[in-house]
Design an enzyme around this catalytic site. Sequence first.
Site, PDB file in Angstrom:
ATOM      1  CE  LYS A  27      -0.520  -0.186   4.831  1.00  0.00           C
ATOM      2  NZ  LYS A  27      -1.567  -0.037   6.127  1.00  0.00           N
ATOM      3  NE  ARG A  68      -6.583   0.138  11.461  1.00  0.00           N
ATOM      4  CZ  ARG A  68      -5.394   0.040  10.974  1.00  0.00           C
ATOM      5  NH1 ARG A  68      -4.543   0.899  11.064  1.00  0.00           N
ATOM      6  NH2 ARG A  68      -4.986  -1.218  10.364  1.00  0.00           N
ATOM      7  CE1 TYR A  73      10.691  32.533   1.926  1.00  0.00           C
ATOM      8  CE2 TYR A  73      10.964  30.186   1.816  1.00  0.00           C
ATOM      9  CZ  TYR A  73      10.663  31.681   1.338  1.00  0.00           C
ATOM     10  OH  TYR A  73      10.357  31.570  -0.063  1.00  0.00           O
ATOM     11  CG  MET A 131       7.612  24.199  -2.274  1.00  0.00           C
ATOM     12  SD  MET A 131       6.223  25.032  -2.951  1.00  0.00           S
ATOM     13  CE  MET A 131       5.247  25.567  -1.752  1.00  0.00           C
TER      14      MET A 131
END
Length: 384
Positions: free
Chosen positions: A39, A137, A274, A323
């Site tokens: 997954k 769950r 930043y 970023m």
Amino acid sequence: MLECKSRAWMEIDTTKIAHNVEEIRKLIPKKTKIMAIVKANAYGHGDVVISKELIKCGVDFFGVSSVDEAISLREAGITCDILILGYTPPMHFHYVLKHNLIQTFFSLEYAQKAAAFAQSQQTMMRGHVKIDTGMSRLGVICQDHEYHIDDVLRIYTMAGLQVEGIFSHFSVSDDLSKKNELYTKHQIILFDRVLADVKKAGIHPGVTHLQNSYGILNYPELAYDYVRPGLLFLGVTSNDALEIRTNPSFLPIMQLKANVSLVKTIQPNVSVSYGRNYCSKDVRKIATVSIGYADGYPRAVSNIGAEVLIHGQRATIIGNICMDQLMIDVTHIDQVKEGDVVTLIGEDQGAFLAVDELTRWAKTINNDTLCFFKGRVPRIYKSE
């Protein structure tokens, strides 16, 4: 190093998967088989490539989170059994039938919806029953305070369903403290009770599976039909610091690399990035590295002493991670230049930086860290 035209990339050595699979097989009973959990794009490694390599190793069953992950494997030519471990919206049940997938039936109500759809199509939907033995769950509750074995039996005998297996999931198999060891052992007792009651009702339970990765590492003697490793065949565990009962020798298959884009010398009292959270105390040489949080490198490890490798030496990340870029202090490393390769996870000239180190800096688990890295970081595969 594998050739890549990108500014940041993963190198994935699929030749190590066979070794890791054999390390798993050494731990488990000979009759027990492997259901590989691929997954989340095989935890960021590439589900199709990893699955095809696992098939070469004799793996014949895969587990995914969702129907779209299963379809991706089918469209890539994976014909093995695929279990959808999570929720498929009823409006998408037709995909389960079309692609011959196995759906988890995790409640009586959900199974009834699946059965009704299958009957409307005049066919059977394949599935495994999920038992909640303490994870709370998904799953039919079969615990001390509530024991809904009647729901389990009804799912097995429901028209329209072809129930082929049954499973549960550990919640603290990674923790060997006395309290949590007792909890895990009680989950085993509850699961075995369900299996006994299903058989007592004259029903064959089908294939059985309970152990996740730490279930394999800490309770390898359990003799169910399948185990469900996710990280182990990728060569890592969730947390390298945790004590385990076994001593496997896994080989990590993934490295994360990026290029230096610029090297500059800054004077005393110059801020970097930043927020101005880093300010030089003296003359420093810094390198800008072409990877950032949009690529999946966690911004949370800014300004805490996190490190990378360059020229076989460690360099500290300074300032806020951006970023698309981050900055490192390379004052102590000679001849760093534009285009040099920075290793954020992996090996460089004999030095090694494990994914677990990044995980500790980010205060999470390796499962999470490996899922950070986005699609714009290309995966470059080494194979035989």
